[in-house]
Enzyme design. Structure first.
Site, short mmCIF file in Angstrom:
data_model
loop_
_atom_site.label_atom_id
_atom_site.label_comp_id
_atom_site.label_asym_id
_atom_site.label_seq_id
_atom_site.Cartn_x
_atom_site.Cartn_y
_atom_site.Cartn_z
N GLU A 104 18.43 0.85 9.21
CA GLU A 104 18.96 2.05 9.86
C GLU A 104 20.16 1.74 10.74
O GLU A 104 21.06 2.58 10.91
CB GLU A 104 17.85 2.73 10.67
CG GLU A 104 18.15 4.14 11.10
CD GLU A 104 16.93 4.83 11.68
OE1 GLU A 104 16.21 5.49 10.91
OE2 GLU A 104 16.68 4.68 12.90
N GLU B 240 0.80 -1.22 0.00
CA GLU B 240 0.00 0.00 0.00
C GLU B 240 0.83 1.28 0.00
O GLU B 240 0.30 2.37 -0.20
CB GLU B 240 -0.94 0.00 1.21
CG GLU B 240 -1.97 -1.11 1.20
CD GLU B 240 -2.89 -1.04 -0.01
OE1 GLU B 240 -3.23 0.08 -0.43
OE2 GLU B 240 -3.25 -2.10 -0.54
N ALA C 118 7.88 10.60 2.28
CA ALA C 118 8.52 11.92 2.21
C ALA C 118 7.77 12.86 1.26
O ALA C 118 7.24 12.43 0.24
CB ALA C 118 9.96 11.77 1.75
#
Length: 234
Positions: A185, A12, A94
């Site tokens: 990360e 999605e 973003a």
């Protein structure tokens, strides 16, 4: 020169693309044209209205592999990019809200964004990977910056090196059935600890849920507002 943009939108997350694309075309390094490499399990026709978008099909994985394996996705295309170009990755949520000129990056090999949630915390409180058997281990006595994984990149040759090393480390840990604390990360932070990037402020990754910030340049939309998001991590 063409600016390469890497963007992952499996499942999605494709719903975020249109708004990101339009904002990036308008405000991110407007001096140069851009080529988008969209890594997705969606049908190519969903992105066909944009002539500068290349779709790279990837398998939809369960959480957290759908984010952890990003470096392996990038390796699918990195070799065909010009080494003297620039390449940047953006999280799917973003949106660029203020113009960001090329001069922001032109003197730097790599860029990294300070994580707004850890800006004023001491390093011992960072979610760095603390298990010594992990390839991205950073001990409690280390001091530095905690970087957010939502926006990074730089000169393509330098970014390629980052991708290769982080992918190698990721795969080595997966072979040990070890998943890093903050997934991709964790590897990014390890690499940046030893290869310092140009540090960008939290204005380049301002979370929408923190409230309005008139100085923000990039907003990270609040994914939890989306009705479908609750199923992502299941």
């Amino acid at each position: 020169m063409v600016i390469n943009i890497f963007y992952i939108c499996t499942g999605e997350y494709k719903r975020f693309f249109d708004k990101f694309y339009l904002s990036c075309e308008d405000k991110f390094i407007p001096e140069f044209g851009k080529k988008y490499y969209v890594f997705t399990d969606s049908d190519r026709i969903y992105f066909s209205k944009y002539l500068n978008v290349e779709v790279i099909n990837v398998e939809k994985n369960c959480w957290p592999l759908n984010t952890l394996l990003r470096f392996s996705y990038f390796l699918k295309v990195i070799d065909k990019l010009q080494t003297n170009s620039y390449t940047f990755f953006f999280n799917a949520n973003a949106v660029i809200v203020k113009e960001i000129p090329f001069s922001t990056f032109m003197e730097s090999d790599l860029i990294g964004v300070i994580h707004p949630g850890y800006k004023n915390r001491i390093s011992i409180l960072y979610p760095w990977e603390r298990r010594k058997n992990a390839t991205c281990y950073l001990g409690y006595l280390k001091k530095g910056i905690y970087y957010q994984g939502c926006f990074n990149g730089g000169k393509t040759a330098s970014f390629k090196r980052l991708i290769q090393i982080c992918n190698m480390m990721t795969m080595a840990d997966l072979k040990k059935n070890l998943i890093a604390k903050v997934h991709d990360e964790s590897y990014l932070n390890y690499y940046y600890y030893y290869n310092k990037p140009l540090l960008l402020s939290e204005l380049y990754s301002w979370p929408e849920k923190y409230g309005e910030n008139k100085d923000a340049k990039i907003i990270m939309r609040d994914k939890e507002r989306e009705s479908w998001y609750g199923n992502i991590k299941k």
